[in-house]
Scaffold this active site. Structure first.
Site, PDB file in Angstrom:
ATOM      1  N   ARG A 114       0.820  -1.207   0.000  1.00  0.00           N
ATOM      2  CA  ARG A 114       0.000   0.000   0.000  1.00  0.00           C
ATOM      3  C   ARG A 114       0.855   1.259   0.000  1.00  0.00           C
ATOM      4  NH1 ARG A 114      -3.904   0.219  -2.380  1.00  0.00           N
ATOM      5  NH2 ARG A 114      -2.760   1.923  -3.336  1.00  0.00           N
ATOM      6  N   LYS A 149       3.499  24.662  -2.371  1.00  0.00           N
ATOM      7  CA  LYS A 149       2.158  24.135  -2.076  1.00  0.00           C
ATOM      8  C   LYS A 149       2.171  22.622  -2.259  1.00  0.00           C
ATOM      9  CE  LYS A 149      -0.053  28.473  -3.388  1.00  0.00           C
ATOM     10  NZ  LYS A 149      -0.912  29.173  -4.364  1.00  0.00           N
ATOM     11  N   LYS A 181       6.527  38.851   0.231  1.00  0.00           N
ATOM     12  CA  LYS A 181       5.128  38.628  -0.108  1.00  0.00           C
ATOM     13  C   LYS A 181       4.252  39.737   0.485  1.00  0.00           C
ATOM     14  CE  LYS A 181       3.802  34.292  -0.307  1.00  0.00           C
ATOM     15  NZ  LYS A 181       3.913  33.993  -1.755  1.00  0.00           N
ATOM     16  N   GLU A 211       7.266  39.755  -4.724  1.00  0.00           N
ATOM     17  CA  GLU A 211       5.946  39.542  -5.303  1.00  0.00           C
ATOM     18  C   GLU A 211       5.282  40.913  -5.476  1.00  0.00           C
ATOM     19  OE1 GLU A 211       2.135  38.059  -3.052  1.00  0.00           O
ATOM     20  OE2 GLU A 211       3.356  36.314  -3.594  1.00  0.00           O
ATOM     21  N   ASP A 232       2.414  38.784  -9.746  1.00  0.00           N
ATOM     22  CA  ASP A 232       1.379  37.968  -9.119  1.00  0.00           C
ATOM     23  C   ASP A 232      -0.012  38.398  -9.562  1.00  0.00           C
ATOM     24  OD1 ASP A 232       0.649  35.865  -7.311  1.00  0.00           O
ATOM     25  OD2 ASP A 232      -0.080  37.419  -5.945  1.00  0.00           O
TER      26      ASP A 232
END
Length: 295
Positions: A114, A149, A181, A211, A232
């Protein structure tokens, strides 16, 4: 030393390095199955050898065989990655009904199945999906990048799969590159102030990327000597305006909501890369199975 001895040594080293690189991750994966809870069950599993068939049941780029092999070796098998290497990164079609054959003790095949399948399925799904983007971007001069991510605990696997599929890796961790950011700009009081914070870290070889969300922020970042700019959530028209301001020694990365059905609109001259979180968090699953029988 004879050539055959040199090759043999290289194979041993390759297998050893893969084993060492993946050992900690594989151990963590098996903790979830908690084998120590039922020692009687583990002892009762027959160790007779079985003929195993990894069945490729979809159109896919096969990826993750180092993880697949080491999942069984963690349990005591002696599979050699070199015997599987020729299949890694290969493109398969569903109607080929392709299979990879190998032999394992039944106890190890059953116990490791598995986890081994989960890992190779996840990697193959990402590699297959990434390849669709990479093929579309081929010849444009634009690189397809992943992001951070990724599923916690599986970043190495997922980023490995992106590269196998023809994509490129962005940061592995936050300190690979300082990325300014929105929240940095908001907290520190603006683009310049956020850049100054990261410059104060005195990380001589760590680059800074900013960004940005409009042309005024672009000019501020360029005035501060920033060499990596992320546009962005820019529209294609806004990107075309931005690249008019691009110095020759600065890279422009596009990010934000780019999907396979819109990618072509963003393959704009002057864009160096497009980062796409969906490569890892939205890859459609491909189908593989493991079957075995007594010899």
């Amino acid at each position: 030393m004879k050539m055959v001895e040199i090759i043999s040594t290289e194979l041993i080293m390759t297998n050893l390095l893969i084993n060492k690189a993946l050992q900690e991750s594989i151990a963590d994966y098996f903790k979830e199955d908690d084998l120590s809870r039922n020692l009687n069950y583990i002892q009762s599993l027959p160790s007779d050898e079985v003929q195993c068939r990894l069945k490729i049941k979809d159109d896919m780029i096969l990826c993750g065989l180092p993880y697949f092999v080491e999942s069984f070796n963690y349990l005591g098998a002696n599979l050699k990655y070199e015997d599987f290497k020729k299949y890694e990164g290969r493109q398969y079609q569903k109607d080929e009904m392709a299979e990879i054959h190998f032999t394992l003790p039944f106890s190890i095949a059953l116990t490791g199945e598995r986890i081994a399948l989960n890992l190779i399925q996840r990697a193959s799904s990402i590699a297959t999906y990434t390849n669709k983007f990479a093929v579309m971007a081929k010849g444009s001069g634009v690189k397809i990048l992943d992001t951070r991510k990724t599923l916690p605990g599986y970043r190495a696997l997922e980023k490995y799969a992106v590269v196998t599929g023809g994509g490129n890796n962005h940061r592995f961790g936050q300190s690979d590159m300082w990325m300014v950011k929105d929240n940095h700009k908001s907290f520190f009081g603006g683009v310049k102030e956020a850049i100054d914070f990261f410059k104060s870290k005195n990380s001589f070889y760590t680059p800074i990327e900013v960004e940005i969300h409009d042309l005024s922020e672009l000019k501020l970042a360029l005035n501060e000597g920033v060499k990596h700019i992320m546009l962005d959530n820019f529209s294609p028209d806004e990107i075309r305006e931005a690249v008019k301001e691009k110095p020759s020694d600065v890279t422009f990365e596009v990010s934000g909501g780019v999907r396979l059905n819109t990618l072509e609109n963003y393959l704009i001259e002057g864009v160096d890369a497009i980062s796409i979180g969906a490569l890892t968090y939205d890859a459609p699953a491909v189908d593989l199975s493991l079957k075995y029988s007594r010899g």
